[in-house]
Structure formats: structure tokens, C-alpha cells
Design a protein around this motif. Structure first.
Motif, PDB file in Angstrom:
ATOM      1  N   ARG A 149      24.748 -46.514  86.588  1.00  0.00           N
ATOM      2  CA  ARG A 149      23.598 -45.636  86.396  1.00  0.00           C
ATOM      3  C   ARG A 149      22.388 -46.152  87.174  1.00  0.00           C
ATOM      4  NH1 ARG A 149      22.891 -48.851  81.827  1.00  0.00           N
ATOM      5  NH2 ARG A 149      20.713 -49.452  81.439  1.00  0.00           N
ATOM      6  N   LYS A 150      22.222 -47.479  87.214  1.00  0.00           N
ATOM      7  CA  LYS A 150      21.092 -48.049  87.937  1.00  0.00           C
ATOM      8  C   LYS A 150      21.279 -47.884  89.443  1.00  0.00           C
ATOM      9  CE  LYS A 150      19.709 -51.467  84.474  1.00  0.00           C
ATOM     10  NZ  LYS A 150      19.392 -52.882  84.211  1.00  0.00           N
ATOM     11  N   ALA A 151      22.512 -48.079  89.896  1.00  0.00           N
ATOM     12  CA  ALA A 151      22.787 -47.921  91.326  1.00  0.00           C
ATOM     13  C   ALA A 151      22.536 -46.488  91.773  1.00  0.00           C
ATOM     14  CB  ALA A 151      24.233 -48.331  91.615  1.00  0.00           C
ATOM     15  N   VAL A 152      23.000 -45.524  90.969  1.00  0.00           N
ATOM     16  CA  VAL A 152      22.783 -44.118  91.304  1.00  0.00           C
ATOM     17  C   VAL A 152      21.294 -43.790  91.285  1.00  0.00           C
ATOM     18  CG1 VAL A 152      23.153 -41.744  90.525  1.00  0.00           C
ATOM     19  CG2 VAL A 152      25.050 -43.377  90.501  1.00  0.00           C
ATOM     20  N   ALA A 153      20.594 -44.279  90.275  1.00  0.00           N
ATOM     21  CA  ALA A 153      19.164 -43.996  90.155  1.00  0.00           C
ATOM     22  C   ALA A 153      18.388 -44.541  91.352  1.00  0.00           C
ATOM     23  CB  ALA A 153      18.621 -44.599  88.859  1.00  0.00           C
ATOM     24  N   ILE A 154      18.682 -45.762  91.733  1.00  0.00           N
ATOM     25  CA  ILE A 154      17.987 -46.378  92.875  1.00  0.00           C
ATOM     26  C   ILE A 154      18.305 -45.626  94.160  1.00  0.00           C
ATOM     27  CG2 ILE A 154      17.873 -48.462  94.295  1.00  0.00           C
ATOM     28  CD1 ILE A 154      18.300 -50.067  91.694  1.00  0.00           C
ATOM     29  N   GLU A 155      19.557 -45.214  94.319  1.00  0.00           N
ATOM     30  CA  GLU A 155      19.940 -44.461  95.513  1.00  0.00           C
ATOM     31  C   GLU A 155      19.211 -43.112  95.568  1.00  0.00           C
ATOM     32  OE1 GLU A 155      23.931 -42.768  97.805  1.00  0.00           O
ATOM     33  OE2 GLU A 155      24.126 -43.930  95.960  1.00  0.00           O
ATOM     34  N   VAL A 156      19.071 -42.446  94.417  1.00  0.00           N
ATOM     35  CA  VAL A 156      18.357 -41.167  94.377  1.00  0.00           C
ATOM     36  C   VAL A 156      16.905 -41.367  94.787  1.00  0.00           C
ATOM     37  CG1 VAL A 156      17.500 -39.348  92.855  1.00  0.00           C
ATOM     38  CG2 VAL A 156      19.866 -40.107  92.658  1.00  0.00           C
ATOM     39  N   ILE A 157      16.278 -42.411  94.284  1.00  0.00           N
ATOM     40  CA  ILE A 157      14.880 -42.691  94.628  1.00  0.00           C
ATOM     41  C   ILE A 157      14.733 -42.940  96.124  1.00  0.00           C
ATOM     42  CG2 ILE A 157      12.975 -44.314  94.328  1.00  0.00           C
ATOM     43  CD1 ILE A 157      13.966 -44.733  91.442  1.00  0.00           C
ATOM     44  N   ILE A 158      15.647 -43.720  96.686  1.00  0.00           N
ATOM     45  CA  ILE A 158      15.595 -44.020  98.125  1.00  0.00           C
ATOM     46  C   ILE A 158      15.738 -42.742  98.945  1.00  0.00           C
ATOM     47  CG2 ILE A 158      16.814 -45.172 100.015  1.00  0.00           C
ATOM     48  CD1 ILE A 158      17.467 -47.425  98.029  1.00  0.00           C
ATOM     49  N   LEU A 159      16.689 -41.889  98.547  1.00  0.00           N
ATOM     50  CA  LEU A 159      16.895 -40.633  99.276  1.00  0.00           C
ATOM     51  C   LEU A 159      15.680 -39.716  99.186  1.00  0.00           C
ATOM     52  CD1 LEU A 159      20.604 -39.855  98.300  1.00  0.00           C
ATOM     53  CD2 LEU A 159      19.754 -40.539 100.550  1.00  0.00           C
ATOM     54  N   LEU A 160      15.063 -39.672  98.007  1.00  0.00           N
ATOM     55  CA  LEU A 160      13.890 -38.818  97.832  1.00  0.00           C
ATOM     56  C   LEU A 160      12.699 -39.328  98.644  1.00  0.00           C
ATOM     57  CD1 LEU A 160      14.140 -38.088  94.000  1.00  0.00           C
ATOM     58  CD2 LEU A 160      14.489 -36.459  95.856  1.00  0.00           C
ATOM     59  N   VAL A 161      12.526 -40.632  98.678  1.00  0.00           N
ATOM     60  CA  VAL A 161      11.443 -41.203  99.481  1.00  0.00           C
ATOM     61  C   VAL A 161      11.691 -40.941 100.960  1.00  0.00           C
ATOM     62  CG1 VAL A 161      10.301 -43.343 100.185  1.00  0.00           C
ATOM     63  CG2 VAL A 161      10.852 -42.967  97.777  1.00  0.00           C
ATOM     64  N   GLY A 162      12.941 -41.101 101.382  1.00  0.00           N
ATOM     65  CA  GLY A 162      13.283 -40.813 102.778  1.00  0.00           C
ATOM     66  C   GLY A 162      13.018 -39.364 103.133  1.00  0.00           C
ATOM     67  N   GLY A 163      13.359 -38.464 102.208  1.00  0.00           N
ATOM     68  CA  GLY A 163      13.094 -37.049 102.451  1.00  0.00           C
ATOM     69  C   GLY A 163      11.608 -36.757 102.546  1.00  0.00           C
ATOM     70  N   ALA A 164      10.805 -37.449 101.735  1.00  0.00           N
ATOM     71  CA  ALA A 164       9.358 -37.232 101.751  1.00  0.00           C
ATOM     72  C   ALA A 164       8.727 -37.717 103.058  1.00  0.00           C
ATOM     73  CB  ALA A 164       8.714 -37.952 100.566  1.00  0.00           C
ATOM     74  N   LEU A 165       9.402 -38.614 103.748  1.00  0.00           N
ATOM     75  CA  LEU A 165       8.874 -39.120 105.021  1.00  0.00           C
ATOM     76  C   LEU A 165       9.119 -38.158 106.181  1.00  0.00           C
ATOM     77  CD1 LEU A 165       9.843 -42.900 104.761  1.00  0.00           C
ATOM     78  CD2 LEU A 165       7.517 -41.964 104.819  1.00  0.00           C
ATOM     79  N   ILE A 166      10.138 -37.302 106.051  1.00  0.00           N
ATOM     80  CA  ILE A 166      10.500 -36.461 107.195  1.00  0.00           C
ATOM     81  C   ILE A 166      10.427 -34.961 106.917  1.00  0.00           C
ATOM     82  CG2 ILE A 166      11.983 -38.245 108.197  1.00  0.00           C
ATOM     83  CD1 ILE A 166      14.402 -36.808 107.031  1.00  0.00           C
TER      84      ILE A 166
END
Length: 308
Positions: free
Chosen positions: A6-23
Motif C-alpha cells: 500500500r505504501k509503495a503504491v501510494a508513493i508511486e501515485v504521488i510521484i506520477l501526479l507530481v510528474g503530471g503537474a510538471l508537464i
């Protein structure tokens, strides 16, 4: 040590969302309302005017990166809040309200941070600061804050910080600023599509459930769910506030269930998002319902055994 799934999935979701916000384009509410508020224009949004003091740090973030920074902040606060409450953070981050929260650049992470300060910090002044943070969206948290304050063993000491903020705000903007703020909200009677999920006045029937559950956390959860069902300005993106308190796995598909009506209603299909708080409210009340049903069965069996 392996990271729990659950923590791995949560961290991955956050990373993907931040990456999306950059582009990607997004953060409309952040740039249109909250950044102007942070820059000293409290009447530029719909929050109580002291929100400008709470949000002022974002004025120092370069505009180009502001949305990405805010998405990161929101993701971390939601993750931390869910973990502290022992809710599956991955379920919260994957639910539709979280997608809306991130895309619009909403500020419910500040509200959550305030609630966590009240719930988990022993210092009364920090809990008072938590009341200030959580009250920047009073249409979401008002009953929950009242419950938390009532059960606070140092309730009068906890009120010192919010009282000081209130007095200072009256000195800065005038004693009538709350009235002017309320009138400003009333001037714009139209609600965005995100604000049509409440089922007022039927949702008011959810408030008595606060008295049916036992511990403070469940009472706060019931209060948040009742507000979501009763207050039209409770945006669907703000559902994330109660999801950190209660998020079984099926909350993910249920949070997207409104989309079934999209072919017929378009964006207004979001009006059916009430299905999520209703489902969670029933889930919250399940032990109460089961206990009541058990008593009913016992009473029926006794009557059968002693018909006279």
C-alpha cells in the motif's frame, strides 16, 4: 525491509501526479483563487479571510512550479494522514476525489493537516493552530471541529490560538469582515459542477448518526459524511477529507460510479457522487445496525419461547 504494497503504491501515485503537474496544464483553482488570496487579496476567493495568513507561504514558490509543489504537498499530507489513521493510503490516493483535488489544485490538504494536529498532538496550542487550519473550509469541518473541541480535555486552552487569530483578523479587516465574506459568497449563487453532489435536504438525516457511533474518530467521520450529503458547496474533491478516515477497498470503484451516468448527463453526472458518502455512512454504521438486529432477533426468540 520490503516496503508494504500500500505504501509503495501510494508513493508511486504521488510521484506520477507530481510528474503530471510538471508537464500538463492544471491547477486552475490554485492559480485563480488561492494564489491571489496568498498575495493579500482575501476577497479573491470564498474562504474566510484569515486563510490569506494560512496560505501566504505559496506566494514565495515560483509560479511555474507552484502546482507541482502543491500536488506534492497535498500527496504527502494525505499519505501521512491516512497512515496516522491506519487507513489504506493507496485506496485514498487512487479514489476519484483525490484526482479532482490534484487536478484543480484545491487546498483540502491544509484542512487535513489541521485535523491531524487536533487529533494527534498533545500540545494545546498546536491543536488550536489545527482549528485555524481546518476552519479555512468551515462548510466542510464545522461540526467535526465542534466535536473535537468538545472532547478536548483542555478545550479552553486550545481556543486561545484561534481566538487570537479571530481578534487580529477583526482588527485588520474590521469587525464586519465575516458578514462581508458571507455576502461575497452569496453574490455568486451558481455552484461549479463539483458542488452538486449534496442531496439537501435529505442529507440532513445523516447528522443523527453522529450520536449513534461511540468514539471520537467515528463521530468526526460521521460529521464529515453528513456535511458532504447536506452542504451544496461541499465539492466532490473535498471527499478526500473523510476518505482518510474511512476508505475500504471498494471506495475506489464507488468513487467513480457517478461516471456511469456521464453519457446522459455529461459533467453534471457528478451530482450522483453522493453514492460514495452514503455507502461509507452505511459501512460506518454497520456495527450499530448489526448490534440492533441482534437485539431484535433475541427479542423475537424470547417471544417465541414464551408466547404468553
Amino acid at each position: 525491509m520490503r516496503l508494504p504494497l500500500r505504501k509503495a503504491v501510494a508513493i508511486e501515485v504521488i510521484i506520477l501526479l507530481v510528474g503530471g503537474a510538471l508537464i500538463l496544464p492544471g491547477g486552475e483553482d490554485l492559480y485563480s483563487f488561492y494564489l491571489p488570496i496568498a498575495r493579500g487579496c482575501p476577497e479573491c476567493g470564498y474562504n474566510p479571510w484569515f486563510a490569506s495568513w494560512v496560505l501566504f507561504p505559496i506566494r514565495f514558490v515560483p509560479v511555474r512550479y507552484l502546482w507541482a509543489v502543491w500536488v506534492l504537498f497535498t500527496g504527502v499530507v494525505v499519505y501521512w494522514s491516512a497512515e496516522r489513521l491506519q487507513t489504506n493510503s493507496a485506496f485514498v490516493l487512487l479514489a476519484f476525489p483525490m484526482m479532482g483535488q490534484m487536478w484543480l489544485g484545491q487546498i483540502d490538504a491544509v484542512v487535513l493537516l489541521g485535523l491531524m494536529l487536533i487529533l494527534f498532538f498533545p500540545n494545546a496550542y498546536l491543536r488550536g493552530a489545527g482549528i485555524v487550519l481546518a476552519s479555512i473550509k468551515p462548510h466542510i469541518t464545522a461540526p467535526a471541529l465542534l466535536i473535537l473541541w468538545w472532547y478536548d480535555k483542555e478545550r479552553w486552552k486550545t481556543l486561545l490560538v484561534p481566538s487570537a487569530v479571530l481578534v487580529l483578523s477583526l482588527a485588520v479587516w474590521g469587525i464586519d469582515w465575516p458578514l462581508r465574506w458571507w455576502r461575497l459568497r452569496d453574490l455568486d449563487a451558481s455552484l461549479p459542477v463539483w458542488g452538486h453532489a449534496a442531496i439537501f435536504p435529505y442529507g440532513l438525516a445523516a447528522f443523527p448518526t453522529i450520536f449513534l457511533v461511540k468514539d471520537v474518530r467515528k463521530k468526526v467521520t460521521a460529521a464529515l459524511l453528513a456535511m458532504a450529503l447536506s452542504v451544496p458547496s461541499f465539492g466532490v474533491y473535498s471527499f478526500v477529507v473523510f476518505l482518510v478516515f474511512i476508505a475500504p477497498w471498494w471506495a475506489i470503484p464507488l468513487s467513480y460510479a457517478w461516471a456511469i451516468a456521464y453519457p446522459w448527463y455529461g459533467n453534471m453526472a457528478l451530482r450522483f457522487a453522493w453514492i460514495l458518502p452514503v455507502g461509507l455512512l452505511i459501512y460506518l454504521l454497520r456495527p450499530v445496525i448489526e448490534a440492533y438486529w441482534t437485539r431484535v432477533k433475541v427479542a423475537i426468540e424470547r417471544r417465541r419461547a414464551n408466547p404468553c
